[in-house]
Design a protein around this motif. Structure first.
Motif, PDB file in Angstrom:
ATOM      1  N   LEU A  15       0.823  -1.218   0.000  1.00 61.20           N
ATOM      2  CA  LEU A  15       0.000   0.000   0.000  1.00 61.20           C
ATOM      3  C   LEU A  15       0.852   1.261   0.000  1.00 61.20           C
ATOM      4  N   TRP A  16       0.457   2.202  -0.834  1.00 64.83           N
ATOM      5  CA  TRP A  16       1.062   3.536  -0.879  1.00 64.83           C
ATOM      6  C   TRP A  16      -0.030   4.547  -0.544  1.00 64.83           C
ATOM      7  N   SER A  17       0.309   5.596   0.210  1.00 63.83           N
ATOM      8  CA  SER A  17      -0.703   6.605   0.518  1.00 63.83           C
ATOM      9  C   SER A  17      -0.103   7.997   0.366  1.00 63.83           C
ATOM     10  N   ARG A  18      -0.973   8.964   0.170  1.00 66.42           N
ATOM     11  CA  ARG A  18      -0.520  10.353   0.118  1.00 66.42           C
ATOM     12  C   ARG A  18      -1.705  11.272   0.378  1.00 66.42           C
ATOM     13  N   ALA A  19      -1.401  12.494   0.819  1.00 68.23           N
ATOM     14  CA  ALA A  19      -2.437  13.522   0.913  1.00 68.23           C
ATOM     15  C   ALA A  19      -2.645  14.125  -0.470  1.00 68.23           C
ATOM     16  N   VAL A  20      -3.804  14.703  -0.685  1.00 69.11           N
ATOM     17  CA  VAL A  20      -4.049  15.446  -1.922  1.00 69.11           C
ATOM     18  C   VAL A  20      -3.464  16.843  -1.740  1.00 69.11           C
ATOM     19  N   PRO A  21      -2.522  17.238  -2.596  1.00 71.40           N
ATOM     20  CA  PRO A  21      -1.896  18.550  -2.399  1.00 71.40           C
ATOM     21  C   PRO A  21      -2.832  19.696  -2.794  1.00 71.40           C
ATOM     22  N   ASN A  22      -2.422  20.922  -2.473  1.00 71.02           N
ATOM     23  CA  ASN A  22      -3.286  22.085  -2.713  1.00 71.02           C
ATOM     24  C   ASN A  22      -3.323  22.523  -4.164  1.00 71.02           C
ATOM     25  N   ARG A  23      -2.393  22.017  -4.969  1.00 72.70           N
ATOM     26  CA  ARG A  23      -2.431  22.399  -6.379  1.00 72.70           C
ATOM     27  C   ARG A  23      -2.372  21.152  -7.256  1.00 72.70           C
ATOM     28  N   LEU A 208      -5.608   1.867  10.024  1.00 74.60           N
ATOM     29  CA  LEU A 208      -5.120   3.160   9.532  1.00 74.60           C
ATOM     30  C   LEU A 208      -4.342   3.916  10.603  1.00 74.60           C
ATOM     31  N   GLN A 209      -4.443   3.472  11.852  1.00 70.27           N
ATOM     32  CA  GLN A 209      -3.695   4.140  12.921  1.00 70.27           C
ATOM     33  C   GLN A 209      -2.277   3.593  13.010  1.00 70.27           C
ATOM     34  N   ALA A 210      -2.122   2.280  12.772  1.00 68.79           N
ATOM     35  CA  ALA A 210      -0.810   1.660  12.975  1.00 68.79           C
ATOM     36  C   ALA A 210       0.283   2.216  12.081  1.00 68.79           C
ATOM     37  N   PRO A 211       0.022   2.440  10.772  1.00 65.00           N
ATOM     38  CA  PRO A 211       1.132   2.944   9.971  1.00 65.00           C
ATOM     39  C   PRO A 211       1.616   4.295  10.470  1.00 65.00           C
ATOM     40  N   ALA A 212       0.693   5.031  11.145  1.00 65.06           N
ATOM     41  CA  ALA A 212       1.082   6.346  11.624  1.00 65.06           C
ATOM     42  C   ALA A 212       2.104   6.261  12.756  1.00 65.06           C
ATOM     43  N   ALA A 213       2.168   5.104  13.434  1.00 65.70           N
ATOM     44  CA  ALA A 213       3.142   4.966  14.511  1.00 65.70           C
ATOM     45  C   ALA A 213       4.565   4.975  13.946  1.00 65.70           C
ATOM     46  N   GLU A 214       4.742   4.295  12.832  1.00 66.00           N
ATOM     47  CA  GLU A 214       6.076   4.209  12.242  1.00 66.00           C
ATOM     48  C   GLU A 214       6.280   5.272  11.191  1.00 66.00           C
ATOM     49  N   GLN A 215       5.236   5.639  10.526  1.00 64.02           N
ATOM     50  CA  GLN A 215       5.315   6.510   9.366  1.00 64.02           C
ATOM     51  C   GLN A 215       3.948   7.121   9.191  1.00 64.02           C
ATOM     52  N   SER A 216       3.878   8.257   8.523  1.00 63.58           N
ATOM     53  CA  SER A 216       2.588   8.901   8.353  1.00 63.58           C
ATOM     54  C   SER A 216       1.861   8.339   7.142  1.00 63.58           C
ATOM     55  N   LEU A 217       0.526   8.246   7.257  1.00 66.67           N
ATOM     56  CA  LEU A 217      -0.284   7.928   6.077  1.00 66.67           C
ATOM     57  C   LEU A 217      -0.173   9.055   5.066  1.00 66.67           C
ATOM     58  N   GLY A 218       0.146  10.247   5.564  1.00 70.42           N
ATOM     59  CA  GLY A 218       0.238  11.423   4.704  1.00 70.42           C
ATOM     60  C   GLY A 218      -0.985  12.312   4.827  1.00 70.42           C
ATOM     61  N   PHE A 219      -2.087  11.779   5.384  1.00 70.55           N
ATOM     62  CA  PHE A 219      -3.280  12.603   5.566  1.00 70.55           C
ATOM     63  C   PHE A 219      -3.983  12.193   6.855  1.00 70.55           C
ATOM     64  N   ASP A 220      -4.878  13.090   7.299  1.00 73.03           N
ATOM     65  CA  ASP A 220      -5.504  12.920   8.602  1.00 73.03           C
ATOM     66  C   ASP A 220      -6.772  12.073   8.483  1.00 73.03           C
ATOM     67  N   VAL A 221      -6.827  10.968   9.208  1.00 76.20           N
ATOM     68  CA  VAL A 221      -8.030  10.122   9.163  1.00 76.20           C
ATOM     69  C   VAL A 221      -8.847  10.247  10.451  1.00 76.20           C
ATOM     70  N   PRO A 246       6.484   3.532   2.967  1.00 73.68           N
ATOM     71  CA  PRO A 246       6.513   4.856   3.597  1.00 73.68           C
ATOM     72  C   PRO A 246       5.874   5.881   2.667  1.00 73.68           C
ATOM     73  N   SER A 247       5.034   6.768   3.215  1.00 75.78           N
ATOM     74  CA  SER A 247       4.522   7.851   2.373  1.00 75.78           C
ATOM     75  C   SER A 247       5.639   8.886   2.301  1.00 75.78           C
ATOM     76  N   GLY A 248       5.373  10.061   1.877  1.00 76.40           N
ATOM     77  CA  GLY A 248       6.470  11.007   1.799  1.00 76.40           C
ATOM     78  C   GLY A 248       6.558  11.619   0.421  1.00 76.40           C
ATOM     79  N   HIS A 249       5.759  11.078  -0.512  1.00 71.75           N
ATOM     80  CA  HIS A 249       5.679  11.784  -1.778  1.00 71.75           C
ATOM     81  C   HIS A 249       5.006  13.126  -1.520  1.00 71.75           C
ATOM     82  N   PRO A 250       5.481  14.205  -2.085  1.00 72.55           N
ATOM     83  CA  PRO A 250       4.836  15.491  -1.844  1.00 72.55           C
ATOM     84  C   PRO A 250       3.435  15.529  -2.450  1.00 72.55           C
TER      85      PRO A 250
END
Ligand SMILES: CC(C)(COP(=O)(O)OP(=O)(O)OC[C@H]1O[C@@H](n2cnc3c(N)ncnc32)[C@H](O)[C@@H]1OP(=O)(O)O)[C@@H](O)C(=O)NCCC(=O)NCCS
Ligand SMILES: [Zn+2]
Length: 250
Positions: A15-23, A208-221, A246-250
């Motif tokens: 699984l890969w995750s990311r937040a939706v950026p502002n642009r 969805l909480q566990a990956p946040a312990a080691e790494q961020s999902l990239g967005f707030d759930v 790991p997320s981290g893609h901008p």
């Protein structure tokens, strides 16, 4: 990292995750994908689409050892032939993909972030779904979603879990909501489920909480239980091993 992902998809759902950026960033998309982004009804939908299309390409590029713009993804809709169907990797049909979006909630203050999750695996056709419990709390949901064997979910989180498991199964089968969600009960995690059309699926809830312990999902759930997700494989063997990149893609 690339070698790692290419190995991991052989026996895991990765699984890969990311937040939706502002642009909107169209830089890695092909012409058909850019047109889909331009056709979006709102700027928020355009950003969401571009983020999803880009994350699919980045994940595939990591597994295939190529550049994101070079990956050929077919999205022909099985129903109408439009380019909004489930993604299929043209050069590698044994590599299965599923995508799910969590969209911003209109009128909520503060607005919860939007995000995308992508699943890749070689195990079997995969389906992924993420659901906010608030979104399944409307009158009439039970009538359009539940099978008698689902019983009555105890609370909003259980209702969201039932829906996420069903949508994950329908996406793994490639049929989506063209199949009635009321025609089958939500599978129990780890138990192979026979479906009315004769196919089988196996489902797992995602933490969805566990990956946040080691790494961020990239967005707030939100807090535990406010947003839930499930993954399904269209197969009759009982193991779904899941691994987050790991997320981290901008
Ligand atoms: C697939 C479906 C269940 C997803 O609904 P959702 O929970 O609102 O949205 P999600 O964000 O979780 O999933 C969207 C992703 O599902 C995927 N998808 C679309 N159709 C799919 C299908 N038949 N099977 C599996 N996945 C599908 C796409 O990858 C899409 O993301 P993308 O557009 O960024 O590539 C729903 O859209 C559906 O049933 N679609 C098929 C029927 C339909 O309405 N077709 C309309 C056009 S003819
Ligand atoms: Zn269509």
């Amino acid at each position: 990292m690339s070698l790692d992902a290419a190995d991991a998809v052989r026996d895991h759902v990765v699984l890969w995750s990311r937040a939706v950026p502002n642009r909107v960033d169209l830089s890695q998309l092909d012409d058909a994908e850019r047109q889909r982004v331009h056709a979006a009804a709102t700027p928020a939908t355009a950003r969401q689409r571009a983020a999803g299309l880009t994350l699919v390409r980045r994940a595939l590029a990591e597994v295939l050892g190529t550049d994101a713009p070079a990956v050929a993804v077919d999205r022909t809709c099985p129903r109408c032939g439009g380019l909004h169907g489930p993604p299929r990797v043209v050069a590698d049909p044994g590599l299965f993909v599923s995508v799910t979006h969590v969209r911003p909630q209109a009128g909520r203050m503060p607005a919860r972030e939007a995000g995308v999750i992508v699943a890749l695996t070689r195990i079997a056709p995969v389906g992924l779904d993420i659901v906010r419990s608030d979104d399944v709390q409307f009158p009439g949901f039970d009538a359009v979603a539940l099978h008698p064997d689902d019983g009555l979910p105890a609370d909003a989180t259980s209702r969201a879990r039932v829906w996420a498991r069903k949508e994950a199964v329908l996406k793994a089968l490639g049929v989506g909501l063209d199949t009635e969600p009321t025609s089958f009960p939500a599978g129990r995690p780890g138990v192979v489920q026979g479906l009315p059309n004769g196919s089988c699926a196996i489902v797992a809830d995602l933490d969805l909480q566990a990956p946040a312990a080691e790494q961020s999902l990239g967005f707030d759930v939100g807090a535990a239980g406010q947003t839930v997700a499930a993954v399904a494989l269209a197969r009759s063997a009982p193991l779904v091993a899941v691994r987050w990149m790991p997320s981290g893609h901008p």
